[in-house]
Design an enzyme around this catalytic site. Sequence first.
Site: not given
Length: 311
Positions: A155, A252, A282
């Site tokens: 991330s 995502d 995600h």
Amino acid sequence: MDFIHRIAPELQEGAAGLPPLQLPEGLAAARSSVPMPAESLDGVRITERVVSVSGAQPVPVRIYEPANRNDHALPALLWTHGGGYILGNPGGDDALCGRFVQAANCVIVSPDYRLAPEHPFPAAIEDSYTALAWLAEDGNELKIDRSRIAVGGASAGGGLAAALALMARDKGGPALCFQLPLYPMLDDRNLTPSSHEITHPALWNRANNLTAWEMVLGAAAGGAEVSPYAAPARAGDLAGLPPAYICIGQLDLFRDETMEYVTRLAQAGVAVEFHLYPGGYHGFEHVVPEAEVSRRAMQEYIHALAKALNS
């Protein structure tokens, strides 16, 4: 089709059980709910220290290494945690870092980099680069094979890993053999179809992503003068970067910016392996770790790191 029904069936219950996050109002509560560090991991020694290099601000780091290592120099990974540049700490990735150590027989250094909005760009990348430079220094007592150093993260940590690869190339070191930016946060402009598509309140969504980038970059977010060390998608030249493994779920928010970055890496002559997981959102492999697709995704990127560091 309803968004939840686009999620892989084995991941749907996990998504439905996630608490909504609304920024900036929910930032303090989200920070207080970050997982606590593990007290111990089988076969892994965890230590903490504060490190620095000449002219840089000291940075707290968390270090993972085999508990019963011998005197041989080991490969190393500089791992940057996720959290949108506004949340998280290294201890939240204890279990994953432990698995990396066990699979790759490596040393991991994870910086507790400063978070926005209290510390906007370039605080996070400066702290992470300081930790990387220290990791690659002689005399740090880690017994590192400096020909086998990688960067990785997930991330926002994936965005930092990509930025570190750019910065290390541009500064002439440290030399990196591999990069592992997982579902990375790469682009502050939020112009792609997937950046508009993902609005579900329980997932990292468009509203939170816009707010996080504003916390990191202030009024510059989305403008013309943003540094590629903040948003690696801004980099004009991706040639000369280390080989990469990148993965992301199809649902995502970062899907399209990641796929564009992968394409540009390949066009620049960088060896890159890419995995897109249908029905994955995600961080799905941490939300529902027992799901088959989660086990597969994690096994594949752990294997990729182990292969890169030991080939």
